[in-house]
Design a protein around this motif. Structure first.
Motif, PDB file in Angstrom:
ATOM      1  N   MET A 371    -101.741 -43.159 -61.435  1.00  0.00           N
ATOM      2  CA  MET A 371    -101.512 -44.121 -60.360  1.00  0.00           C
ATOM      3  C   MET A 371    -102.273 -45.420 -60.626  1.00  0.00           C
ATOM      4  SD  MET A 371     -99.316 -43.108 -58.197  1.00  0.00           S
ATOM      5  CE  MET A 371     -99.622 -44.425 -57.033  1.00  0.00           C
ATOM      6  N   ARG A 372    -103.377 -45.332 -61.324  1.00  0.00           N
ATOM      7  CA  ARG A 372    -104.142 -46.521 -61.707  1.00  0.00           C
ATOM      8  C   ARG A 372    -103.563 -47.158 -62.963  1.00  0.00           C
ATOM      9  NH1 ARG A 372    -109.754 -46.663 -60.061  1.00  0.00           N
ATOM     10  NH2 ARG A 372    -110.051 -45.357 -58.235  1.00  0.00           N
ATOM     11  N   VAL A 373    -103.225 -46.326 -63.951  1.00  0.00           N
ATOM     12  CA  VAL A 373    -102.694 -46.834 -65.216  1.00  0.00           C
ATOM     13  C   VAL A 373    -101.393 -47.596 -64.994  1.00  0.00           C
ATOM     14  CG1 VAL A 373    -101.725 -46.142 -67.452  1.00  0.00           C
ATOM     15  CG2 VAL A 373    -103.795 -45.026 -66.588  1.00  0.00           C
ATOM     16  N   LEU A 374    -100.534 -47.104 -64.126  1.00  0.00           N
ATOM     17  CA  LEU A 374     -99.199 -47.672 -63.958  1.00  0.00           C
ATOM     18  C   LEU A 374     -99.195 -49.047 -63.318  1.00  0.00           C
ATOM     19  CD1 LEU A 374     -97.265 -44.481 -62.786  1.00  0.00           C
ATOM     20  CD2 LEU A 374     -97.279 -45.502 -65.067  1.00  0.00           C
ATOM     21  N   LEU A 375    -100.300 -49.419 -62.677  1.00  0.00           N
ATOM     22  CA  LEU A 375    -100.342 -50.721 -62.012  1.00  0.00           C
ATOM     23  C   LEU A 375    -100.074 -51.869 -62.970  1.00  0.00           C
ATOM     24  CD1 LEU A 375    -103.350 -50.228 -59.569  1.00  0.00           C
ATOM     25  CD2 LEU A 375    -100.926 -50.347 -58.989  1.00  0.00           C
ATOM     26  N   GLY A 376    -100.448 -51.699 -64.216  1.00  0.00           N
ATOM     27  CA  GLY A 376    -100.236 -52.773 -65.181  1.00  0.00           C
ATOM     28  C   GLY A 376     -99.096 -52.502 -66.138  1.00  0.00           C
ATOM     29  N   SER A 377     -98.147 -51.654 -65.732  1.00  0.00           N
ATOM     30  CA  SER A 377     -97.070 -51.265 -66.634  1.00  0.00           C
ATOM     31  C   SER A 377     -95.717 -51.656 -66.066  1.00  0.00           C
ATOM     32  CB  SER A 377     -97.108 -49.748 -66.848  1.00  0.00           C
ATOM     33  OG  SER A 377     -96.611 -49.076 -65.698  1.00  0.00           O
ATOM     34  N   ARG A 378     -94.661 -51.277 -66.764  1.00  0.00           N
ATOM     35  CA  ARG A 378     -93.309 -51.549 -66.266  1.00  0.00           C
ATOM     36  C   ARG A 378     -92.986 -50.719 -65.032  1.00  0.00           C
ATOM     37  NH1 ARG A 378     -89.271 -48.192 -70.272  1.00  0.00           N
ATOM     38  NH2 ARG A 378     -90.861 -46.957 -71.312  1.00  0.00           N
ATOM     39  N   TRP A 379     -93.841 -49.719 -64.738  1.00  0.00           N
ATOM     40  CA  TRP A 379     -93.646 -48.880 -63.566  1.00  0.00           C
ATOM     41  C   TRP A 379     -94.654 -49.225 -62.468  1.00  0.00           C
ATOM     42  CZ3 TRP A 379     -93.608 -45.306 -68.111  1.00  0.00           C
ATOM     43  CH2 TRP A 379     -92.295 -45.031 -68.529  1.00  0.00           C
ATOM     44  N   SER A 380     -94.975 -50.477 -62.359  1.00  0.00           N
ATOM     45  CA  SER A 380     -95.979 -50.879 -61.360  1.00  0.00           C
ATOM     46  C   SER A 380     -95.500 -50.668 -59.926  1.00  0.00           C
ATOM     47  CB  SER A 380     -96.362 -52.353 -61.559  1.00  0.00           C
ATOM     48  OG  SER A 380     -95.213 -53.183 -61.479  1.00  0.00           O
ATOM     49  N   ASP A 381     -94.182 -50.454 -59.754  1.00  0.00           N
ATOM     50  CA  ASP A 381     -93.653 -50.205 -58.412  1.00  0.00           C
ATOM     51  C   ASP A 381     -93.693 -48.733 -58.033  1.00  0.00           C
ATOM     52  OD1 ASP A 381     -91.772 -49.544 -60.325  1.00  0.00           O
ATOM     53  OD2 ASP A 381     -90.050 -50.055 -59.059  1.00  0.00           O
ATOM     54  N   VAL A 382     -94.169 -47.869 -58.933  1.00  0.00           N
ATOM     55  CA  VAL A 382     -94.283 -46.446 -58.625  1.00  0.00           C
ATOM     56  C   VAL A 382     -95.401 -46.249 -57.606  1.00  0.00           C
ATOM     57  CG1 VAL A 382     -94.994 -44.206 -59.550  1.00  0.00           C
ATOM     58  CG2 VAL A 382     -93.291 -45.569 -60.751  1.00  0.00           C
ATOM     59  N   GLU A 383     -95.088 -45.626 -56.488  1.00  0.00           N
ATOM     60  CA  GLU A 383     -96.049 -45.416 -55.408  1.00  0.00           C
ATOM     61  C   GLU A 383     -96.569 -43.986 -55.342  1.00  0.00           C
ATOM     62  OE1 GLU A 383     -97.306 -47.645 -53.400  1.00  0.00           O
ATOM     63  OE2 GLU A 383     -96.111 -49.357 -54.088  1.00  0.00           O
ATOM     64  N   ALA A 384     -95.977 -43.075 -56.105  1.00  0.00           N
ATOM     65  CA  ALA A 384     -96.389 -41.678 -56.062  1.00  0.00           C
ATOM     66  C   ALA A 384     -96.171 -41.033 -57.423  1.00  0.00           C
ATOM     67  CB  ALA A 384     -95.611 -40.915 -54.992  1.00  0.00           C
ATOM     68  N   VAL A 385     -97.154 -40.241 -57.836  1.00  0.00           N
ATOM     69  CA  VAL A 385     -97.018 -39.414 -59.033  1.00  0.00           C
ATOM     70  C   VAL A 385     -97.338 -37.985 -58.624  1.00  0.00           C
ATOM     71  CG1 VAL A 385     -97.825 -38.915 -61.366  1.00  0.00           C
ATOM     72  CG2 VAL A 385     -97.643 -41.289 -60.603  1.00  0.00           C
ATOM     73  N   GLY A 386     -96.382 -37.117 -58.746  1.00  0.00           N
ATOM     74  CA  GLY A 386     -96.573 -35.716 -58.377  1.00  0.00           C
ATOM     75  C   GLY A 386     -95.935 -34.803 -59.388  1.00  0.00           C
ATOM     76  N   GLY A 387     -95.560 -33.624 -58.950  1.00  0.00           N
ATOM     77  CA  GLY A 387     -94.861 -32.679 -59.805  1.00  0.00           C
ATOM     78  C   GLY A 387     -93.624 -32.166 -59.088  1.00  0.00           C
ATOM     79  N   TRP A 388     -92.849 -31.339 -59.787  1.00  0.00           N
ATOM     80  CA  TRP A 388     -91.667 -30.749 -59.174  1.00  0.00           C
ATOM     81  C   TRP A 388     -91.533 -29.310 -59.637  1.00  0.00           C
ATOM     82  CZ3 TRP A 388     -87.203 -28.285 -60.631  1.00  0.00           C
ATOM     83  CH2 TRP A 388     -86.231 -28.105 -59.628  1.00  0.00           C
ATOM     84  N   TRP A 389     -91.082 -28.449 -58.747  1.00  0.00           N
ATOM     85  CA  TRP A 389     -90.837 -27.047 -59.067  1.00  0.00           C
ATOM     86  C   TRP A 389     -89.788 -26.517 -58.102  1.00  0.00           C
ATOM     87  CZ3 TRP A 389     -95.228 -29.294 -57.285  1.00  0.00           C
ATOM     88  CH2 TRP A 389     -95.544 -29.084 -55.933  1.00  0.00           C
ATOM     89  N   ASN A 390     -89.100 -25.470 -58.511  1.00  0.00           N
ATOM     90  CA  ASN A 390     -88.209 -24.772 -57.596  1.00  0.00           C
ATOM     91  C   ASN A 390     -88.868 -23.471 -57.161  1.00  0.00           C
ATOM     92  OD1 ASN A 390     -87.931 -23.076 -59.808  1.00  0.00           O
ATOM     93  ND2 ASN A 390     -85.913 -23.886 -60.381  1.00  0.00           N
ATOM     94  N   ARG A 391     -88.157 -22.663 -56.417  1.00  0.00           N
ATOM     95  CA  ARG A 391     -88.745 -21.429 -55.892  1.00  0.00           C
ATOM     96  C   ARG A 391     -89.159 -20.473 -57.001  1.00  0.00           C
ATOM     97  NH1 ARG A 391     -89.744 -21.570 -50.246  1.00  0.00           N
ATOM     98  NH2 ARG A 391     -88.370 -23.187 -49.432  1.00  0.00           N
ATOM     99  N   GLN A 392     -88.459 -20.533 -58.114  1.00  0.00           N
ATOM    100  CA  GLN A 392     -88.752 -19.630 -59.224  1.00  0.00           C
ATOM    101  C   GLN A 392     -89.736 -20.234 -60.231  1.00  0.00           C
ATOM    102  OE1 GLN A 392     -85.419 -20.557 -58.408  1.00  0.00           O
ATOM    103  NE2 GLN A 392     -85.417 -18.850 -56.939  1.00  0.00           N
ATOM    104  N   ASN A 393     -90.190 -21.471 -59.973  1.00  0.00           N
ATOM    105  CA  ASN A 393     -91.060 -22.194 -60.919  1.00  0.00           C
ATOM    106  C   ASN A 393     -90.425 -22.284 -62.296  1.00  0.00           C
ATOM    107  OD1 ASN A 393     -93.154 -22.693 -59.075  1.00  0.00           O
ATOM    108  ND2 ASN A 393     -94.005 -20.658 -59.409  1.00  0.00           N
ATOM    109  N   ASN A 394     -89.127 -22.439 -62.341  1.00  0.00           N
ATOM    110  CA  ASN A 394     -88.417 -22.535 -63.606  1.00  0.00           C
ATOM    111  C   ASN A 394     -87.225 -23.483 -63.446  1.00  0.00           C
ATOM    112  OD1 ASN A 394     -87.517 -22.072 -66.199  1.00  0.00           O
ATOM    113  ND2 ASN A 394     -86.349 -20.235 -65.640  1.00  0.00           N
TER     114      ASN A 394
END
Length: 477
Positions: A371-394
């Motif tokens: 979230m700090r690194v992206l401020l000076g990148s092409r993704w400076s508009d990214v407001e959230a960095v998280g993860g993704w998973w489904n119920r089976q974690n696969n």
């Protein structure tokens, strides 16, 4: 012991005191609520600030469970011993309430120069006497705020301290707030004299708690540090976790059982319920409010899968600070071995599980750093960095960058975190990540792929961006 780090926090406090001296603001005095986890160094920071300020000051440390009358007598005795120089007779008075006690303080604050007043563990004062908040508000409005004073209200019970600021409570709207976080990974690197990769390991072990970081000899390896700490039953690494937990959660409490379940790696509601129950799973009606309390205290944090599709029931729970995560996973079971002089057995057990544990434990730090690194990148508009998973974690995707959380309008990238000791991020890891593209709601074949790795990357990988330990640590400087 020499005070190191906390430069930005000291600057913030100095700026507030400068404002008191200049007379800026709607009142001459300023109040500040200082919160943070227990043993994170709030009291030490406040004392260092007072010492460096060159101003007269009073520091009062409350005692949990003490009779309110005895607490007020001790407060006045502390006032006579401070540089404010109240008459000695105050040490022998027995004030009937906090309003009169704080009024006496106001009498001895000068009008021609700034002073600092620190009330430490305010949450305990609130527990002792339900009239304390109202008395503080009354005396602040009528007397204290008219003097050039910086009033620091410190507390470790985050839920109580935040409640002080809520609408309808007596002191609402009268104080600003700062949260004192543990030392960040760049501070840990500077204090321990380590490479970026080793500093991240040190941060995961110590959690940035100053009293533990200061015991890490400059340049000392992770194994050397652990061997030394596990050779001493009274080492801060071992003791701080138990003291921190016992301050709020006795060993027999349900909350303690829940924390131990999460510390053992249980992440789902059902798994925590099963692990925390004595003779069967904890009922949802019992577990739900306890988890909410732990979240309010910021000891347990909740993660939701980040994508363009809402999935609010697919929660994952984790401990909020790295040190407790490490302590509950390894050290609480290590203590009996250390007490028998077999720290080597405890170290061997840590080493066998270290790589697997570290691989997951580093992910929250990586996400926060990006979230700090992206401020000076092409993704400076990214407001959230998280993860993704489904119920089976696969699949389970380590990194999702999006324009908002938990339900995004747009996914900017997905990525992988591979924190191997020696192996690089290669074609196999890239293929695994590419297979997830299109499965995560909001992604397609054009969604950029990124990666974070401890030990480098194979050449020629079609990654949109990649980062290593140096970039992760540099984000905090």
């Amino acid at each position: 012991m020499e005070f190191r780090g906390r430069d930005s926090d000291l600057r913030r406090l100095a700026g507030l005191l400068d404002g008191v001296e200049a007379g800026t603001g709607t009142t001459r005095g300023k109040a500040l609520i200082m919160t943070g986890r227990r043993r994170v160094g709030k009291s030490r920071l406040a004392q260092e600030f007072c010492d460096r300020s060159g101003r007269d000051y009073l520091v009062f440390q409350a005692t949990r469970g003490r009779n309110a009358m005895a607490e007020r007598r001790d407060f006045l005795a502390t006032l006579t011993q401070s540089s404010l120089r109240a008459p000695e007779i105050f040490a022998h008075l027995s004030p009937p309430d906090w309003k009169g006690t704080l009024r006496a303080l106001a009498e001895f604050l000068p009008v021609d120069r700034p002073t600092v007043v620190v009330l430490d563990e305010v949450s305990w004062l609130v527990e002792q006497d339900p009239e304390f908040e109202g008395a503080l508000q009354t005396v602040w409005d009528q007397y204290l705020s008219q003097k050039p004073v910086l009033l620091l209200l410190i507390g470790s019970d985050l839920s109580v301290m935040e409640a002080l600021q809520t609408y309808g409570r007596p002191f609402f709207g009268r104080a600003t707030k700062i949260d004192i976080a543990p030392l960040n990974v760049a501070d840990v690197q500077a204090m321990a004299g380590l490479s970026a990769a080793d500093a991240i390991d040190a941060h995961l072990i110590t959690g940035g708690f100053p009293e533990i970081v200061q015991t890490w000899a400059p340049g000392q390896s992770r194994v050397e540090f652990l061997r030394g700490a596990l050779g001493d039953p009274l080492s801060p690494l071992l003791v701080a976790g138990e003291l921190s937990l016992l301050g709020e959660f006795p060993e027999s409490s349900r909350s303690r059982a829940i924390l131990e379940a999460v510390g053992d790696g249980e992440r789902t509601f059902s798994a925590i319920a099963a692990a925390a129950g004595n003779s069967g799973s904890l009922p949802a009606g019992t577990l739900n409010p306890l988890l909410k309390t732990l979240e309010a205290k910021r000891i347990v944090e909740t993660d939701l899968p980040l994508s363009t599709s809402s999935d609010t029931k697919n929660k994952r729970y984790r401990l909020g600070d790295p040190y407790l995560r490490f302590w509950l996973a390894f050290l609480r079971r290590a203590i009996p071995f250390v007490e028998r002089g077999r720290g080597d057995v405890a170290l061997d057990r840590i080493e066998r599980s270290w790589s697997t544990w570290r691989g997951r434990a580093v992910e929250p730090l990586v996400r926060e750093s990006l979230m700090r690194v992206l401020l000076g990148s092409r993704w400076s508009d990214v407001e959230a960095v998280g993860g993704w998973w489904n119920r089976q974690n696969n699949p389970e995707v380590d990194l999702v960058g999006a324009d908002r959380a938990p339900t995004a309008r747009r996914v900017a990238f997905i990525g992988s975190v591979k924190w191997y000791e020696a192996d690089t991020f290669g074609r196999h890891e890239l293929d695994d990540l590419a297979r997830a593209r299109g499965v995560v709601p909001g992604t397609d074949e054009d969604t950029p792929l990124v990666a974070v790795a401890r030990s480098g990357f194979d050449a020629g990988l079609p990654l949109a961006e990649h980062w290593g330990p140096e970039e992760i640590v540099a984000a905090w400087r």
